[in-house]
Design a protein around this motif. Structure first.
Motif, mmCIF file in Angstrom:
data_model
loop_
_atom_site.group_PDB
_atom_site.id
_atom_site.type_symbol
_atom_site.label_atom_id
_atom_site.label_comp_id
_atom_site.label_asym_id
_atom_site.label_seq_id
_atom_site.Cartn_x
_atom_site.Cartn_y
_atom_site.Cartn_z
ATOM 1 N N ALA A 101 12.069 -89.902 -31.860
ATOM 2 C CA ALA A 101 10.955 -90.805 -31.575
ATOM 3 C C ALA A 101 10.281 -91.264 -32.867
ATOM 4 O O ALA A 101 9.962 -92.455 -33.030
ATOM 5 C CB ALA A 101 9.946 -90.114 -30.659
ATOM 6 N N ALA A 102 10.062 -90.339 -33.782
ATOM 7 C CA ALA A 102 9.443 -90.708 -35.055
ATOM 8 C C ALA A 102 10.345 -91.650 -35.854
ATOM 9 O O ALA A 102 9.868 -92.619 -36.468
ATOM 10 C CB ALA A 102 9.135 -89.447 -35.857
ATOM 11 N N LEU A 139 6.973 -102.220 -31.160
ATOM 12 C CA LEU A 139 7.163 -101.451 -29.929
ATOM 13 C C LEU A 139 8.505 -101.753 -29.281
ATOM 14 O O LEU A 139 9.220 -100.847 -28.840
ATOM 15 C CB LEU A 139 6.020 -101.748 -28.961
ATOM 16 C CG LEU A 139 5.961 -100.892 -27.701
ATOM 17 C CD1 LEU A 139 5.856 -99.418 -28.053
ATOM 18 C CD2 LEU A 139 4.802 -101.312 -26.811
ATOM 19 N N LEU A 140 8.869 -103.024 -29.221
ATOM 20 C CA LEU A 140 10.132 -103.411 -28.601
ATOM 21 C C LEU A 140 11.319 -102.845 -29.368
ATOM 22 O O LEU A 140 12.232 -102.247 -28.781
ATOM 23 C CB LEU A 140 10.218 -104.932 -28.514
ATOM 24 C CG LEU A 140 11.533 -105.512 -27.994
ATOM 25 C CD1 LEU A 140 11.785 -105.038 -26.574
ATOM 26 C CD2 LEU A 140 11.507 -107.034 -28.048
ATOM 27 N N VAL A 163 14.103 -99.854 -28.175
ATOM 28 C CA VAL A 163 15.542 -100.111 -28.137
ATOM 29 C C VAL A 163 16.285 -99.075 -28.978
ATOM 30 O O VAL A 163 17.306 -98.512 -28.556
ATOM 31 C CB VAL A 163 15.845 -101.538 -28.610
ATOM 32 C CG1 VAL A 163 17.351 -101.745 -28.752
ATOM 33 C CG2 VAL A 163 15.266 -102.563 -27.639
ATOM 34 N N VAL A 164 15.780 -98.816 -30.178
ATOM 35 C CA VAL A 164 16.411 -97.825 -31.049
ATOM 36 C C VAL A 164 16.354 -96.439 -30.419
ATOM 37 O O VAL A 164 17.326 -95.673 -30.465
ATOM 38 C CB VAL A 164 15.727 -97.827 -32.436
ATOM 39 C CG1 VAL A 164 16.261 -96.692 -33.307
ATOM 40 C CG2 VAL A 164 15.933 -99.159 -33.124
ATOM 41 N N TYR A 165 15.230 -96.109 -29.800
ATOM 42 C CA TYR A 165 15.070 -94.796 -29.184
ATOM 43 C C TYR A 165 16.046 -94.606 -28.022
ATOM 44 O O TYR A 165 16.666 -93.535 -27.884
ATOM 45 C CB TYR A 165 13.630 -94.649 -28.695
ATOM 46 C CG TYR A 165 13.320 -93.305 -28.098
ATOM 47 C CD1 TYR A 165 13.364 -92.141 -28.870
ATOM 48 C CD2 TYR A 165 12.973 -93.183 -26.760
ATOM 49 C CE1 TYR A 165 13.075 -90.907 -28.322
ATOM 50 C CE2 TYR A 165 12.685 -91.948 -26.205
ATOM 51 C CZ TYR A 165 12.737 -90.816 -26.988
ATOM 52 O OH TYR A 165 12.457 -89.592 -26.440
ATOM 53 N N ILE A 166 16.229 -95.633 -27.214
ATOM 54 C CA ILE A 166 17.177 -95.535 -26.096
ATOM 55 C C ILE A 166 18.602 -95.378 -26.610
ATOM 56 O O ILE A 166 19.386 -94.575 -26.071
ATOM 57 C CB ILE A 166 17.039 -96.768 -25.189
ATOM 58 C CG1 ILE A 166 15.694 -96.738 -24.461
ATOM 59 C CG2 ILE A 166 18.182 -96.830 -24.177
ATOM 60 C CD1 ILE A 166 15.432 -97.950 -23.613
ATOM 61 N N GLY A 180 11.114 -99.468 -36.294
ATOM 62 C CA GLY A 180 10.389 -100.618 -35.769
ATOM 63 C C GLY A 180 9.373 -101.163 -36.743
ATOM 64 O O GLY A 180 9.218 -102.386 -36.879
ATOM 65 N N LEU A 181 8.672 -100.280 -37.446
ATOM 66 C CA LEU A 181 7.684 -100.725 -38.422
ATOM 67 C C LEU A 181 8.340 -101.401 -39.624
ATOM 68 O O LEU A 181 7.813 -102.372 -40.183
ATOM 69 C CB LEU A 181 6.848 -99.533 -38.890
ATOM 70 C CG LEU A 181 5.809 -99.003 -37.897
ATOM 71 C CD1 LEU A 181 5.152 -97.731 -38.433
ATOM 72 C CD2 LEU A 181 4.739 -100.063 -37.620
ATOM 73 N N LEU A 182 9.489 -100.908 -40.048
ATOM 74 C CA LEU A 182 10.157 -101.469 -41.213
ATOM 75 C C LEU A 182 10.845 -102.801 -40.903
ATOM 76 O O LEU A 182 10.827 -103.726 -41.724
ATOM 77 C CB LEU A 182 11.179 -100.470 -41.764
ATOM 78 C CG LEU A 182 10.595 -99.176 -42.365
ATOM 79 C CD1 LEU A 182 11.716 -98.226 -42.768
ATOM 80 C CD2 LEU A 182 9.703 -99.493 -43.553
ATOM 81 N N VAL A 183 11.450 -102.899 -39.717
ATOM 82 C CA VAL A 183 12.218 -104.101 -39.381
ATOM 83 C C VAL A 183 11.292 -105.257 -39.025
ATOM 84 O O VAL A 183 11.391 -106.361 -39.599
ATOM 85 C CB VAL A 183 13.196 -103.813 -38.227
ATOM 86 C CG1 VAL A 183 13.892 -105.095 -37.778
ATOM 87 C CG2 VAL A 183 14.228 -102.780 -38.662
ATOM 88 N N ALA A 184 10.405 -105.074 -38.083
ATOM 89 C CA ALA A 184 9.523 -106.146 -37.632
ATOM 90 C C ALA A 184 8.238 -105.523 -37.105
ATOM 91 O O ALA A 184 8.186 -105.101 -35.947
ATOM 92 C CB ALA A 184 10.193 -106.994 -36.559
#
Length: 304
Positions: free
Chosen positions: A239-240, A255-256, A260-263, A246-250
């Motif tokens: 999760a972390a 959140l989106l 997606v990465v978490y799933i 997500g913060l680094l990419v966009a």
């Protein structure tokens, strides 16, 4: 005195009926009992064995789900106050739970709409958050609800609370009116309280700080409870890592992308652990058992 005693003793004494005579009397009276009217007490179960309570569907729904409706009422107040804190129009408060009645999605949509998120991002986010609803139809007693419009409304307003109240061992014996009134009660509870919450936020609670953090706090508490229930450290690391990606990419779509990465990480972990027979106990299917090394017949047992 002697004469009276002799006269009393001369009277015949009553004879005691033998067991055989009693049985003969009962046997002779049996054919006559069929002529007597028999009044049966009314029973609640019908021919199929389902319970038919005397109370109406509305009364039963209030009795079963009254506490849940009250809880959602306060959640709706928070939703209305959150709408006001984002300076959205008044009509958004009643419209949002009317059009989008899906639990926590309403809170997420407020932030996404305020940040002018794209319709694609909103649609994908809603699908990811409420993907669990796709499985609800497999065990929900929708066949008990009669009428096309009533069935549509039941499917449209199906949330976690309604699923928990209307499923169980006797779900196929529930009355359709009970199911429909529970859905309507939960829906109207959030709808009315969201409107009230907006008015409260626009009046004496307009200066209340931290309302926009309500949903974040809610998800944080849920995440802590889930972690304490499973004690799966790898889940926390994944999760972390997903949040960091997500913060680094966009950052604007953090959140989106994080979900997606978490799933993807969860699916990958499940596939790998399934092949290695190292699935944690909380990830096992109901008919599976943990692998025990050294026990013949188990996936973890050594082969010769």
């Amino acid at each position: 005195m002697n004469i009276s005693k002799n006269s009393a003793s001369s009277q015949p004494s009553p004879q005691q009926a033998t067991q055989q005579q009693v049985e003969q009397v009962i046997a002779s009276a049996l054919p006559l009992t069929g002529m007597l009217p028999v009044v049966e007490a009314p029973t609640s179960p019908d021919a199929q064995g389902s319970q038919q309570p005397r109370e109406s569907g509305f009364t039963e729904a209030v009795r079963i789900a009254g506490v849940i409706m009250l809880g959602l009422f306060f959640v709706g107040i928070g939703l209305g106050m959150l709408v006001h804190s984002y300076h959205l129009p008044f009509w958004v408060a009643p419209l949002l739970p009317t059009v989008v009645f899906a639990g926590s999605v309403e809170f997420v949509l407020i932030d996404m709409v305020s940040n002018h998120a794209s319709l694609f991002s909103i649609a994908v986010m809603t699908l990811l958050i409420n993907s669990r609803h796709l499985m609800y139809g497999l065990s929900y007693p929708i066949e008990r609800v009669r009428g096309g419009l009533a069935k549509f409304y039941t499917v449209y307003t199906l949330i976690d609370e309604a699923y928990a109240l209307n499923t169980g061992p006797d779900r196929h014996k529930l009355r359709g009116s009970r199911i429909l009134w529970i859905h309507a009660g939960l829906h109207l509870s959030v709808l009315a309280s969201a409107t009230l919450g907006y008015m409260l936020g626009a009046s004496f609670l307009s200066e209340l700080k931290g309302v926009d953090f309500v949903m974040t706090a809610l998800f944080a508490v849920l995440a802590i409870d889930a972690y304490q229930a499973s004690k799966d450290h790898l889940i926390g690391v994944m999760a972390a890592a997903s949040a960091a990606v997500g913060l680094l990419v966009a950052p604007q779509s953090m959140l989106l992308i994080s979900m997606v990465v978490y799933i993807l990480l969860l699916v990958s972990r499940f596939v790998v652990a399934k092949r290695r027979s190292t699935l944690p106990e909380h990830m096992l299917v109901a008919d599976e058992e943990p692998a025990e090394a050294g026990v013949p017949g188990h996936p973890g047992a050594p082969t010769h």
